[in-house]
Design an enzyme around this catalytic site. Structure first.
Site, PDB file in Angstrom:
ATOM      1  N   ASP A  15       1.097  -1.495  -0.058  1.00  0.00           N
ATOM      2  CA  ASP A  15      -0.281  -0.255  -0.127  1.00  0.00           C
ATOM      3  C   ASP A  15       0.659   1.260   0.502  1.00  0.00           C
ATOM      4  OD1 ASP A  15      -2.314  -1.856   0.694  1.00  0.00           O
ATOM      5  OD2 ASP A  15      -1.837  -1.706   2.276  1.00  0.00           O
ATOM      6  N   GLU A 207     -11.033   0.469  -4.048  1.00  0.00           N
ATOM      7  CA  GLU A 207     -10.722   0.953  -3.089  1.00  0.00           C
ATOM      8  C   GLU A 207      -9.697   1.772  -3.435  1.00  0.00           C
ATOM      9  OE1 GLU A 207      -9.492  -2.382  -0.658  1.00  0.00           O
ATOM     10  OE2 GLU A 207      -8.649  -3.290  -2.068  1.00  0.00           O
TER      11      GLU A 207
END
Length: 466
Positions: A15, A207
């Site tokens: 991430d 997302e």
């Protein structure tokens, strides 16, 4: 060495949100653990490197512990993907969510590397917390006019049944924040719908929003409903009228030049854009250990065209280096960017372990330290590197161990039509053994693919040019 993954092989920071502060590149992400089936099981850490030499990564230490949030003093909730922004007051603000707690925490530091100290929760003027539309995966932008925007959203409808009363967001949400970096100034609204009619359904918002302003264009990078890819939409405003533009990267190269079969074991994806000394890069992550977790950060150079378009780029072994390796010396197995079997290629599903049936990147802790290698190379496995600048007719060694009988061929293409070399193998070795193969290759830039056909299984530690 500059390569993918860009951090040391024992580090698992997916991430990744990249930012340049004070001529250093900083990476902010969640924190997985080798061979752990859970997402984000560790506290946040920060790594940085000087922009002029991206091989010199420095571990800055733990930047924030999950127990520092007063709503998580027992550490029951995991720190999911964060974002960091330099505030107008010169401090650095860390935005995060604690898995499915439905709120955003904010921590603050006077330094980009932290440590960060809890500052507060994103809230309204009356003190009530922002909980609408599933606060998840924050991204923050301070625009040129000083306005502060917070983006978020998780458009997975399966969660409404899996996690109680959670309502998925209808797309990427945006609110404007006050100068205190905590208080919302506007109510949440959709800036990119997950049902945007201009976007193919498989590329729609899922997302992981990551917002950047490049020149006069706003770039919203996000993980799509396909999950393995990072797509992008652009707009002339920070909070509306975004248009889908395409895929930047898939961690399985799906869609690149028409490819429809993953070149690696795919799972989730999350990352962002950064400019470093005149070049642009996209950061993303890959899976290891035969799990949907144990993710490692990778990066690729991209080109932003005059009209703002970004063409999809392939996964590579060289990553931030931006060009192929020299066909000399030794290269570790773990920088292979291709790993697949011709007869199977499952998507890494959370909660499942694929070690019995698939090859995988593995970290092994021994009394002499850590080893990193490709494990469980079984029949019909192929793995490879993108790419090398080779001399003509080179000789290589593969450092292997295991029990296997069959053959290994080396090819310049994924299909195995351009064979460069081949050897028979009959191995029963508990220690690492170098095995030589002479290649009949033209000089120049080439990918190298390795194919194993046979019985038993092998582990592969390194490729050596001799």
């Amino acid at each position: 060495m500059i390569c993918n993954p860009y951090l040391p092989p024992y580090e698992y920071v997916p991430d990744g949100e990249p930012y340049v502060f004070q001529d250093r590149l900083y990476i902010y992400g969640s924190h997985d653990q080798a061979n752990n089936p859970g997402f984000c099981v560790e506290d946040y850490v920060v790594w940085s490197a000087p922009c002029e030499d991206l091989s010199k990564w420095k571990y800055e230490g733990i930047s924030y512990k999950r127990t520092e949030d007063p709503h998580n003093e027992d550490g029951a909730h995991a720190l999911f993907a964060p974002d960091v922004v330099r505030g107008k007051d010169g401090n650095y603000y860390l935005y995060y969510c604690l898995d499915f707690l439905e709120e955003f925490g904010v921590a603050r530091s006077s330094q980009p590397q932290g440590p960060f100290t809890f500052y507060g929760h994103v809230r309204r003027q009356d003190g009530s917390l922002l909980k609408e539309f599933f606060p998840y995966d924050p991204s923050v932008l301070i625009d040129d006019d000083g306005r502060i925007y917070l983006y978020y959203g998780f458009s997975a409808h399966f969660i409404s049944g899996s996690f109680g009363k959670i309502t998925p967001s209808p797309g990427c949400m945006v609110v404007q924040l006050e100068d205190d970096m905590l208080t919302i100034k506007t109510e949440p609204k959709v800036c990119l719908s997950c049902e945007d009619a201009s976007c193919p359904p498989e590329h729609a918002y899922f997302e992981a929003p990551s917002m950047r302003k490049i020149n006069d264009l706003y770039y919203l990078v996000y993980s799509s409903q396909s999950q393995h890819e990072l797509c992008y939409a652009t707009g002339r405003y920070p909070d509306k009228d975004f248009t889908y533009r395409g895929v930047i990267i898939s961690n399985g190269d799906i869609g690149y030049r028409g490819n429809q079969k993953a070149v690696n074991y795919v799972g989730t994806n999350h990352g962002g854009l950064v400019g470093i000394q005149g070049e642009w890069y996209i950061f993303y992550h890959r899976n290891t250990h035969g799990l949907a977790t144990s993710r490692q950060g990778c990066a690729e150079r991209i080109v932003i065209k005059e009209d703002g378009a970004i063409e999809q780029v392939p996964v590579t072994s060289y990553g931030l280096r931006g060009k192929p390796f020299e066909g000399k010396g030794e290269y570790p197995a773990y920088i292979a960017c291709y790993l697949e079997r011709s007869d199977t290629q499952p998507k890494m599903s959370y909660g499942k372990d694929y070690k019995e049936t698939e090859p995988y990147f593995f970290e092994n802790r021994t009394e002499n330290g850590l080893e990193h290698y490709i494990a469980n190379i079984i029949n019909n496995t192929k793995w490879g590197y993108h790419a090398f600048d080779l001399d003509k007719n080179v000789s290589i060694q593969l450092v292997l161990k295991g029990q296997a009988e069959g053959n290994i061929s080396v090819c310049a293409d994924r299909e195995g039509d351009q064979q460069l070399g081949r050897m028979n193998i009959n191995m029963d070795a508990e220690e690492w053994v170098p095995v030589a193969i002479d290649l009949q290759n033209p000089a120049g830039i080439s990918n190298l693919y390795f194919f194993f056909h046979g019985t038993g299984s092998l582990n592969f530690k390194a490729l050596i040019f001799v």
